[in-house]
Design a protein around this motif. Structure first.
Motif, PDB file in Angstrom:
ATOM      1  N   PRO A 184       1.223  -1.424   0.578  1.00  0.00           N
ATOM      2  CA  PRO A 184      -0.604   0.381   0.066  1.00  0.00           C
ATOM      3  C   PRO A 184       0.968   1.039  -0.200  1.00  0.00           C
ATOM      4  O   PRO A 184       1.913   1.344   0.185  1.00  0.00           O
ATOM      5  N   ARG A 185       0.229   2.452  -0.481  1.00  0.00           N
ATOM      6  CA  ARG A 185       1.161   3.486  -0.891  1.00  0.00           C
ATOM      7  C   ARG A 185       0.066   4.593   0.453  1.00  0.00           C
ATOM      8  O   ARG A 185      -1.253   4.667   0.682  1.00  0.00           O
ATOM      9  N   ILE A 186       0.916   5.205   1.728  1.00  0.00           N
ATOM     10  CA  ILE A 186       0.281   5.795   2.295  1.00  0.00           C
ATOM     11  C   ILE A 186      -0.058   7.262   1.828  1.00  0.00           C
ATOM     12  O   ILE A 186       0.568   8.383   0.940  1.00  0.00           O
ATOM     13  N   VAL A 187      -1.278   7.834   1.921  1.00  0.00           N
ATOM     14  CA  VAL A 187      -1.323   9.367   1.012  1.00  0.00           C
ATOM     15  C   VAL A 187      -2.064   9.729   2.428  1.00  0.00           C
ATOM     16  O   VAL A 187      -3.058   9.531   3.128  1.00  0.00           O
ATOM     17  N   GLY A 188      -2.163  11.054   2.828  1.00  0.00           N
ATOM     18  CA  GLY A 188      -2.872  11.768   3.856  1.00  0.00           C
ATOM     19  C   GLY A 188      -3.995  12.319   2.927  1.00  0.00           C
ATOM     20  O   GLY A 188      -4.333  12.429   2.119  1.00  0.00           O
TER      21      GLY A 188
ATOM     22  N   ILE B 288      -5.001   9.432  -8.389  1.00  0.00           N
ATOM     23  CA  ILE B 288      -5.765   9.406  -7.439  1.00  0.00           C
ATOM     24  C   ILE B 288      -5.542   9.706  -6.241  1.00  0.00           C
ATOM     25  O   ILE B 288      -4.769  10.843  -5.382  1.00  0.00           O
ATOM     26  N   HIS B 289      -7.181  10.626  -5.671  1.00  0.00           N
ATOM     27  CA  HIS B 289      -7.533  11.768  -4.818  1.00  0.00           C
ATOM     28  C   HIS B 289      -7.789  10.648  -3.566  1.00  0.00           C
ATOM     29  O   HIS B 289      -9.224   9.749  -3.612  1.00  0.00           O
ATOM     30  N   VAL B 290      -8.064  11.509  -2.088  1.00  0.00           N
ATOM     31  CA  VAL B 290      -8.390  11.022  -1.122  1.00  0.00           C
ATOM     32  C   VAL B 290      -9.027  11.813  -0.084  1.00  0.00           C
ATOM     33  O   VAL B 290      -8.358  13.053  -0.602  1.00  0.00           O
ATOM     34  N   ASP B 291     -10.672  11.740  -0.260  1.00  0.00           N
ATOM     35  CA  ASP B 291     -11.382  12.793   0.753  1.00  0.00           C
ATOM     36  C   ASP B 291     -10.521  13.106   1.668  1.00  0.00           C
ATOM     37  O   ASP B 291      -9.218  12.984   2.459  1.00  0.00           O
TER      38      ASP B 291
ATOM     39  N   PRO C  92     -10.680  10.075   8.849  1.00  0.00           N
ATOM     40  CA  PRO C  92      -9.771   9.845   9.457  1.00  0.00           C
ATOM     41  C   PRO C  92      -8.855   8.920   8.994  1.00  0.00           C
ATOM     42  O   PRO C  92      -8.919   8.452   7.553  1.00  0.00           O
ATOM     43  N   SER C  93      -7.967   8.351   9.819  1.00  0.00           N
ATOM     44  CA  SER C  93      -6.387   6.923   8.778  1.00  0.00           C
ATOM     45  C   SER C  93      -7.517   5.756   8.471  1.00  0.00           C
ATOM     46  O   SER C  93      -8.262   5.489  10.015  1.00  0.00           O
ATOM     47  N   LEU C  94      -7.045   5.214   7.394  1.00  0.00           N
ATOM     48  CA  LEU C  94      -8.034   3.998   6.917  1.00  0.00           C
ATOM     49  C   LEU C  94      -6.793   3.435   6.600  1.00  0.00           C
ATOM     50  O   LEU C  94      -5.877   3.847   6.115  1.00  0.00           O
ATOM     51  N   LYS C  95      -6.896   1.721   6.402  1.00  0.00           N
ATOM     52  CA  LYS C  95      -6.067   1.142   5.288  1.00  0.00           C
ATOM     53  C   LYS C  95      -7.524  -0.116   4.818  1.00  0.00           C
ATOM     54  O   LYS C  95      -8.038  -0.162   5.019  1.00  0.00           O
ATOM     55  N   GLY C  96      -6.695   0.080   3.761  1.00  0.00           N
ATOM     56  CA  GLY C  96      -7.173  -1.483   2.702  1.00  0.00           C
ATOM     57  C   GLY C  96      -8.312  -1.223   1.248  1.00  0.00           C
ATOM     58  O   GLY C  96      -8.973  -1.571   1.040  1.00  0.00           O
ATOM     59  N   GLY C  97      -7.960   0.537   1.104  1.00  0.00           N
ATOM     60  CA  GLY C  97      -8.361   0.623  -0.115  1.00  0.00           C
ATOM     61  C   GLY C  97      -7.559   0.590  -1.165  1.00  0.00           C
ATOM     62  O   GLY C  97      -6.438   0.415  -1.036  1.00  0.00           O
ATOM     63  N   MET C  98      -8.536   0.518  -2.207  1.00  0.00           N
ATOM     64  CA  MET C  98      -8.207  -0.154  -3.397  1.00  0.00           C
ATOM     65  C   MET C  98      -8.897   0.028  -4.331  1.00  0.00           C
ATOM     66  O   MET C  98      -9.842   0.624  -4.670  1.00  0.00           O
TER      67      MET C  98
ATOM     68  N   ILE D 196      -3.561   1.517  -1.527  1.00  0.00           N
ATOM     69  CA  ILE D 196      -4.194   3.296  -0.964  1.00  0.00           C
ATOM     70  C   ILE D 196      -4.001   3.048   0.678  1.00  0.00           C
ATOM     71  O   ILE D 196      -4.896   2.210   1.110  1.00  0.00           O
ATOM     72  N   ASP D 197      -2.948   3.422   1.893  1.00  0.00           N
ATOM     73  CA  ASP D 197      -3.966   3.824   2.577  1.00  0.00           C
ATOM     74  C   ASP D 197      -4.562   5.170   3.465  1.00  0.00           C
ATOM     75  O   ASP D 197      -2.290   6.235   2.816  1.00  0.00           O
ATOM     76  N   VAL D 198      -4.863   5.686   4.029  1.00  0.00           N
ATOM     77  CA  VAL D 198      -4.853   6.560   4.620  1.00  0.00           C
ATOM     78  C   VAL D 198      -4.523   6.754   5.687  1.00  0.00           C
ATOM     79  O   VAL D 198      -4.422   6.797   7.051  1.00  0.00           O
ATOM     80  N   ASN D 199      -3.306   8.221   5.772  1.00  0.00           N
ATOM     81  CA  ASN D 199      -2.776   8.470   7.514  1.00  0.00           C
ATOM     82  C   ASN D 199      -3.265  10.165   7.435  1.00  0.00           C
ATOM     83  O   ASN D 199      -2.699  11.001   6.557  1.00  0.00           O
ATOM     84  N   SER D 200      -4.616  10.092   8.309  1.00  0.00           N
ATOM     85  CA  SER D 200      -5.180  11.279   8.260  1.00  0.00           C
ATOM     86  C   SER D 200      -4.824  12.409   9.121  1.00  0.00           C
ATOM     87  O   SER D 200      -4.260  11.427  10.119  1.00  0.00           O
ATOM     88  N   LYS D 201      -4.878  13.548   8.936  1.00  0.00           N
ATOM     89  CA  LYS D 201      -4.310  14.603   9.748  1.00  0.00           C
ATOM     90  C   LYS D 201      -5.028  14.796  11.098  1.00  0.00           C
ATOM     91  O   LYS D 201      -5.148  15.719  11.649  1.00  0.00           O
ATOM     92  N   LEU D 202      -6.418  14.191  11.070  1.00  0.00           N
ATOM     93  CA  LEU D 202      -7.574  14.392  11.330  1.00  0.00           C
ATOM     94  C   LEU D 202      -8.152  13.976  12.165  1.00  0.00           C
ATOM     95  O   LEU D 202      -8.623  13.454  13.179  1.00  0.00           O
TER      96      LEU D 202
END
Length: 524
Positions: free
Chosen positions: A50-54, A114-117, A121-127, A151-157
Motif C-alpha cells: 500500500p502507498r500511504i497518502v494523507g 488518485i485523490h483521497v477525500d 480519519p486514518s484508514l487502511k485497505g483502500g483499493m 492506498i492507505d490513508v494517514n489522516s491529519k484529522l
C-alpha cells in the motif's frame, strides 16, 4: 426419420460454415495479452504494497503501455474503488500504432491520479482498480487487463491520539472537575497565545532594530498579529483535544487559514515596505547609484500586485476553487479593462518609464514650453510640479509630460546662462557702455567667474525706436534662484549705468492744451 436426419445434418453444416470465420479468427488473429505490455514501475502485481497518502492529498502512478503486435490498438480506461473516499481523474482513450513505429507511436505513458477525500480519519485497505480495455482496430476483438493500486490513508484529522491531552501529547490526569478535555484545550490555546505574544513583543522588535532604530513602528501591527497567527495555526490541533467533529475541524481550519493568510499578507507588506525604503535610502546615498527613493512607487506597485494576487489565490485554493478557470476568466476581464482604460494604462507605463529612464529627479528645474517648473514629486500616474513662485502645484499626467520637449536645467549642474536686455540712447559710446557693464558683471557675486563657462559678453541686439537694445549674457551660479538673481542683476546694471552717466531711454509723450484763440500743439 431419414429426412429428419438429413435436415439436421444440413443445418449443422450451415451453422459450421457461418461460425467458421469467427472460430478461425479467434484461434489465429484474436488479440491476446502477448500483443501488448502494461507495466507500472515499482508496483508489484502479486504482493501489493500500500502507498500511504494523507487526507485531502493525491498520489500518481505512471502506467506504460507498449504495442507488441502488428495491428493498431485502441486503449480505453475505466476505474472504480472498493471505498467511497478514493476518486480519480478519468483518462482519455488513446491509439497505439503497430510495433516498430518510427515515430514511437507504439508506446505511451499515462499518469493515473488518485485523490483521497479531505474529511476522513486514518484508514487502511483502500483499493483502486484501473481497467485497461485494449481493442484490435482491424478485427474488433478486445481484451481487458486490470491494474490494482492499494492506498492507505494517514489522516491529519485523527483525534484519538490527542483526546484530553495537553498539547495533544500530555494526558490530563487532573481530578474532577478538571478532568474534562476542555481544560487541556484552554491551557494549550493560552500557552500558544502567550508564546506568540512573546515573539511579537520581544523577538520581532529586536530583529527590526537592526534595520530601523524606530521600534515603535513594529510594536503595533506585528505584536498584535503574532499571537493571533500562532493561535490560528494551532487551532486545528487544539480542536482534536476535545474530539470535535471532523467536518467542523476542516471548516474551522479553512477559515483560520484564510484569516492567517490575510494577516500574513499585512505583516509581509509592512516588512516589504520597510526593507524597500531602507534599501533605496541607502542606495540613494551611494554616489552614481541608479536607485533611490524615487523608485519607491514602482516597488510599492509590484509588491501590492504580488501580495494581492498571491493572497487571493491562496485563499481560493484553501476553499477548493479551481484556479485555472478563475485565471482564464480573469484574463478575459483584464483584456476588457485594458481596452477600456488605455489612457490610464498609458499614464501608468509612462510613469514607470520616467522612473526608469530618469530624465529628471525631484528638486530639478525643468523648462517646458518656455515656462520654468520645479519637480516636487514623481508618481506612477502623474508628476507634480510647482512654478517659480512656489504658490501653486501643477499636476501633469505622465503620458502628457512624456510627449513634451523638456529641458532639464539641473541635469549636469545648476549653472544657467542668463540674458539681460537693456537699452542705451542713440549717440552714446558703445565701447564705454560695454566696459561699464562688463566691469559690473565681473564684480557680481551672482555670476560664475570660471573660464570654462565663458566670460560675460555684451551684444547689440536690435535698433529700437527709443534707442539701441543691448544684452548682457553671463552664467548664473544657481538656476533655482534665477528670478531673484535676474532682479538683483538688473538693479546692479541700472546703478552702474547711472553712475557712468548713461541714462536708459524711454518713450516720451508730449501733452498740450488746446486754447480757443491760441495755437494748436502742432504749431509748436
Amino acid at each position: 426419420m431419414r429426412q429428419r436426419m438429413v435436415a439436421l445434418a444440413f443445418a449443422l453444416i450451415m451453422a459450421a460454415s457461418c461460425f467458421a470465420p469467427f472460430l478461425v479468427s479467434e484461434d489465429s488473429d484474436a488479440i491476446s495479452t502477448e500483443d501488448y505490455t502494461i507495466s507500472v514501475p515499482f508496483h508489484q502485481v502479486t504482493n501489493l504494497i500500500p502507498r500511504i497518502v494523507g487526507n485531502g492529498e493525491s498520489t500518481t502512478y505512471s502506467v506504460y503501455i507498449t504495442n507488441n503486435s502488428e495491428h493498431v490498438l485502441d486503449v480505453a480506461f475505466s476505474g472504480e474503488s472498493n471505498v467511497t473516499y478514493l476518486t480519480w481523474d478519468p483518462l482519455e482513450p488513446i491509439t497505439l500504432m503497430p510495433a516498430g513505429d518510427p515515430k514511437n507511436g507504439d508506446f505511451v505513458k499515462v499518469t493515473v491520479t488518485i485523490h483521497v477525500d479531505e474529511v476522513i480519519p486514518s484508514l487502511k485497505g483502500g483499493m483502486f482498480f484501473l481497467t485497461v480495455s485494449i481493442a484490435d482496430v482491424e478485427d474488433s476483438t478486445f481484451t481487458i487487463s486490470p491494474v490494482t493500486f492499494a492506498i492507505d490513508v494517514n489522516s491529519k484529522l485523527d483525534t484519538s491520539g490527542s483526546y484530553n491531552k495537553f498539547f495533544g501529547v500530555i494526558p490530563n490526569t487532573l481530578q474532577d472537575p478538571f478532568s474534562t478535555p476542555v481544560i487541556p484545550f484552554l491551557v494549550s490555546i493560552l500557552t500558544v497565545f502567550l508564546l506568540g505574544l512573546f515573539i511579537g513583543r520581544i523577538l520581532i522588535p529586536l530583529f527590526a532594530r537592526y534595520i530601523d532604530e524606530d521600534k515603535k513602528r513594529y510594536s503595533g501591527v506585528l505584536s498584535l498579529a503574532a499571537p493571533i497567527i500562532a493561535v490560528l495555526l494551532y487551532l486545528g490541533n487544539a480542536l482534536e483535544i476535545v474530539s470535535t467533529d471532523l467536518n467542523l475541524i476542516v471548516d474551522l481550519e479553512k477559515m483560520a487559514t484564510a484569516v492567517f493568510i490575510m494577516l500574513l499578507a499585512m505583516v509581509g507588506w509592512k516588512i516589504y515596505v520597510l526593507i524597500v525604503k531602507t534599501s533605496l535610502t541607502r542606495l540613494g546615498k551611494v554616489q552614481d547609484s541608479p536607485l533611490d527613493l524615487s523608485f519607491l512607487p514602482i516597488f510599492t506597485m509590484l509588491g501590492k500586485i504580488v501580495l494581492w494576487v498571491g493572497s487571493i489565490s491562496a485563499i481560493l485554493h484553501v476553499f477548493g476553487f479551481d484556479l485555472t478557470a478563475i485565471l482564464m476568466s480573469a484574463g478575459i476581464i483584464t483584456l476588457g479593462i485594458t481596452l477600456g482604460a488605455q489612457n490610464v494604462l498609458s499614464q501608468l507605463f509612462n510613469g514607470i518609464s520616467l522612473l526608469l529612464t530618469r530624465p529628471f529627479r525631484e528638486g530639478d528645474y525643468l523648462m517646458i514650453n518656455n515656462e520654468t517648473y520645479k519637480v516636487v514629486r514623481i508618481r506612477l500616474m502623474n508628476t507634480e510640479l510647482t512654478n517659480t513662485y512656489n504658490d501653486r502645484i501643477i499636476s501633469f499626467p505622465n503620458n502628457v509630460l512624456a510627449s513634451q520637449t523638456i529641458v532639464n536645467m539641473s541635469k549636469n549642474d545648476r549653472t544657467f546662462t542668463m540674458k539681460i536686455l537693456f537699452q542705451i540712447p542713440y549717440g552714446d559710446d558703445m565701447d564705454q557702455v560695454e566696459k561699464v557693464v562688463i566691469d559690473m558683471a565681473n564684480k557680481s557675486k551672482y555670476l560664475v567667474h570660471d573660464e570654462k563657462y565663458g566670460k560675460p559678453e555684451v551684444k547689440l541686439m536690435e535698433f529700437k525706436n527709443t534707442g539701441l537694445e543691448m544684452s548682457l549674457e553671463a552664467t548664473v551660479v544657481d538656476f533655482s534662484y534665477a528670478d531673484n538673481i535676474l532682479s538683483d542683476m538688473k538693479k546692479e546694471l541700472y546703478i552702474a549705468l547711472a553712475e557712468a552717466g548713461i541714462q536708459m531711454p524711454y518713450e516720451k509723450l508730449r501733452v498740450g492744451r488746446l486754447d480757443e484763440d491760441g495755437p494748436s500743439p502742432r504749431d509748436g
